[in-house]
Design an enzyme around this catalytic site. Structure first.
Site, PDB file in Angstrom:
ATOM      1  N   ASP A  60       0.351   0.798  -5.451  1.00  0.00           N
ATOM      2  CA  ASP A  60      -0.453   0.896  -4.757  1.00  0.00           C
ATOM      3  C   ASP A  60      -2.157   0.552  -4.824  1.00  0.00           C
ATOM      4  OD1 ASP A  60      -1.261   2.452  -1.686  1.00  0.00           O
ATOM      5  OD2 ASP A  60      -3.335   3.122  -3.788  1.00  0.00           O
TER       6      ASP A  60
ATOM      7  N   GLY B   3       4.573   7.148  -1.320  1.00  0.00           N
ATOM      8  CA  GLY B   3       5.570   6.018  -1.333  1.00  0.00           C
ATOM      9  C   GLY B   3       6.725   6.712  -0.160  1.00  0.00           C
ATOM     10  N   GLY B   4       6.235   7.692   0.704  1.00  0.00           N
ATOM     11  CA  GLY B   4       7.075   7.444   1.860  1.00  0.00           C
ATOM     12  C   GLY B   4       8.019   7.311   2.496  1.00  0.00           C
ATOM     13  N   LYS B   5       7.184   5.786   2.450  1.00  0.00           N
ATOM     14  CA  LYS B   5       7.785   4.660   3.358  1.00  0.00           C
ATOM     15  C   LYS B   5       8.727   3.099   2.012  1.00  0.00           C
ATOM     16  CE  LYS B   5       4.744   4.177   6.994  1.00  0.00           C
ATOM     17  NZ  LYS B   5       3.979   5.533   6.879  1.00  0.00           N
TER      18      LYS B   5
ATOM     19  N   CYS C 105       0.684  -1.368   0.086  1.00  0.00           N
ATOM     20  CA  CYS C 105      -0.143   0.019   0.012  1.00  0.00           C
ATOM     21  C   CYS C 105       0.996   1.642  -0.258  1.00  0.00           C
ATOM     22  CB  CYS C 105      -0.907   0.053   1.155  1.00  0.00           C
ATOM     23  SG  CYS C 105      -2.128  -1.755   0.832  1.00  0.00           S
ATOM     24  N   ALA C 106       1.275   0.982  -1.211  1.00  0.00           N
ATOM     25  CA  ALA C 106       2.951   2.393  -1.337  1.00  0.00           C
ATOM     26  C   ALA C 106       1.986   3.965  -1.062  1.00  0.00           C
ATOM     27  CB  ALA C 106       3.629   2.083  -2.270  1.00  0.00           C
TER      28      ALA C 106
ATOM     29  N   CYS D 175      -1.419   4.612  10.173  1.00  0.00           N
ATOM     30  CA  CYS D 175      -1.585   5.484  11.475  1.00  0.00           C
ATOM     31  C   CYS D 175      -2.649   5.966  12.209  1.00  0.00           C
ATOM     32  CB  CYS D 175      -0.997   6.754  10.585  1.00  0.00           C
ATOM     33  SG  CYS D 175      -2.345   7.070   9.101  1.00  0.00           S
TER      34      CYS D 175
ATOM     35  N   ASP E  99       1.285  -0.378   4.566  1.00  0.00           N
ATOM     36  CA  ASP E  99       1.087   0.810   5.061  1.00  0.00           C
ATOM     37  C   ASP E  99      -0.348   1.018   4.946  1.00  0.00           C
ATOM     38  OD1 ASP E  99       0.877   3.245   6.355  1.00  0.00           O
ATOM     39  OD2 ASP E  99       1.943   3.895   5.175  1.00  0.00           O
TER      40      ASP E  99
END
Length: 431
Positions: free
Chosen positions: A264, A244-246, A240-241, A361, A308
């Site tokens: 994603d 792309g932060g992670k 679940c990109a 989160c 994520d």
């Protein structure tokens, strides 16, 4: 604009949000377009008033005897910005742009020694009443303090891209903003939240950002990316990109060695990743856009699958306080069902001896510990990697202390770790 005009504008924006159920960011933008005389400092101050009012909506409403835009903003100006009713009365007098003069009742409430006398816990916590039992379950006796921390202003956190720069270099680049080293993640930089009408620096226009030296990313997000444990040479699926932060953080941790497959289900969420990868100098990320069979060749082959998961975002309520008051039990249930399906799908890609990592989160137990426990019960081929081992293995020198939940997960919160709210559990597949 002087303070009275800013107060009047904030009241108008909140009234617009309430009347039209309009997103706060959209309402603030519309106000700015309709009032072009207002400078950047004015817009920042008005936005701060609006967001401060929403973060602690329940307690300000209780203190003022009702939930009106005027009462909320006046309470913020006195209780959080440090003005006095007497000072406001003087400022409002003779100012054509000021709100109406304070009433005797407003003055009495603004001067109350204990404005929350008799308030129930959910009001002191600034949480919707229906959410309180879940937070009490998650945090125990400290739940009110935890919730209050989730109602504060957030800092601006950055992650140094170690593929291009070191932290000292970026600290020097941004020194006029008085940056600090982050409290948890080793490559983090923090610009503390301001007070009153202070403006958050626009670091996206900085030369270092354009060169790919750093990304904007909360310390909690950086920490869970680090806890995901991606190593150089591994085959990793970021299921679940999103933007792309992670994936960017893991690519830096892997030193561009190995392979990350970024996927994603939503093309719109995924779209920004391409430019971000180029700017950051990332070479080991292969983007897999949503399409039938896009990931079929990865089944049973991944050393690490990182999920994520889409969630309520309750851990980010400091940044999006309006979402706190819009959340419903039905929305939580829909997210929980979606997460369960994604976990089932993600497990297929983990090879024997590989690891599944689940991240939200969120601070709600339904999305976190209960979701993890349900997955582990249904999949005996997976065993938990203890959260305390993950944390102490990565952050033994950090002054922050995460929570470790009964099923073995790791929970981060503004109160305990000084970050947004995040949850992670990792499970190894038997070989």
């Amino acid at each position: 604009m002087r303070l009275p005009g800013r107060i009047a504008a904030a009241i108008a924006v909140l009234a617009e949000v309430e009347a039209r159920r309009r997103p706060v960011a959209e309402a603030l933008k519309a106000w700015g377009l309709a009032n072009r005389f207002a400078g950047a400092g004015d817009r920042a101050a008005i936005g701060n008033l609006v967001y401060d009012a929403l973060r602690r909506r329940s307690s300000h409403a209780w203190a003022m005897g009702g939930e009106t835009p005027r009462g909320l903003v006046l309470s913020v100006v006195v209780r959080e910005w440090g003005e006095t009713p007497q000072a406001l009365a003087g400022l409002f007098s003779g100012d054509a742009h000021a709100p109406a003069a304070l009433t005797e009742e407003e003055v009495a409430r603004l001067e109350a020694a204990d404005p929350l006398a008799g308030a129930p816990e959910h009001v002191r916590a600034d949480m919707p009443e229906w959410v309180a039992p879940a937070l009490r379950e998650a945090w125990g006796e400290t739940w009110v303090a935890e919730a209050q921390a989730l109602a504060g202003r957030p800092p601006l956190d950055l992650r140094v891209n170690t593929l291009k720069a070191g932290r000292d270099k970026v600290l020097k680049e941004l020194r006029r903003f008085a940056p600090l080293e982050g409290p948890v993640a080793p490559d983090g930089i923090r610009i503390p939240a301001g007070t009153r009408d202070s403006r958050t620096p626009n670091v996206l226009v900085e030369e270092g950002y354009r060169k790919g030296w750093f990304e904007v990313q909360d310390q909690g997000s950086q920490a869970v990316a680090e806890l995901a444990g991606a190593r150089a040479g591994e085959q990793v699926l970021d299921l679940c990109a999103g933007a792309g932060g992670k994936a960017l953080a893991m690519a830096a941790a892997m030193r561009n060695k190995g392979q990350i497959f970024a996927h994603d289900s939503d093309r719109v969420r995924l779209a920004p990743i391409y430019d971000r990868l180029r700017r950051a100098g990332v070479r080991n990320v292969q983007v897999r856009a949503p399409a039938p069979g896009a990931l079929d060749d990865l089944v049973g082959r991944m050393d690490r699958v990182v999920i994520d998961a889409p969630c309520t975002g309750s851990g980010t309520w400091r940044r999006r306080p309006d979402a706190k008051w819009k959340l419903t039990a039905e929305q939580v249930a829909a997210r929980v069902a979606e997460q369960k399906a994604i976990l089932e799908d993600g497990a297929r890609y983990v090879k024997p001896g590989g690891v599944l990592v689940y991240i939200t989160c969120s601070v709600l137990p339904e999305e976190n510990g209960l979701q993890a426990a349900g997955f582990l019960a249904a999949h005996p081929e997976f065993s938990i990697v203890p959260g305390h081992s993950l944390w102490h293995g990565r952050f033994s020198g950090s002054p922050a202390r995460a929570r470790f939940s009964p099923e073995g997960g790791v929970a981060l919160t503004p109160h305990t770790t000084g970050t947004d709210g995040f949850y992670l559990f990792a499970a190894a597949r038997s070989g």
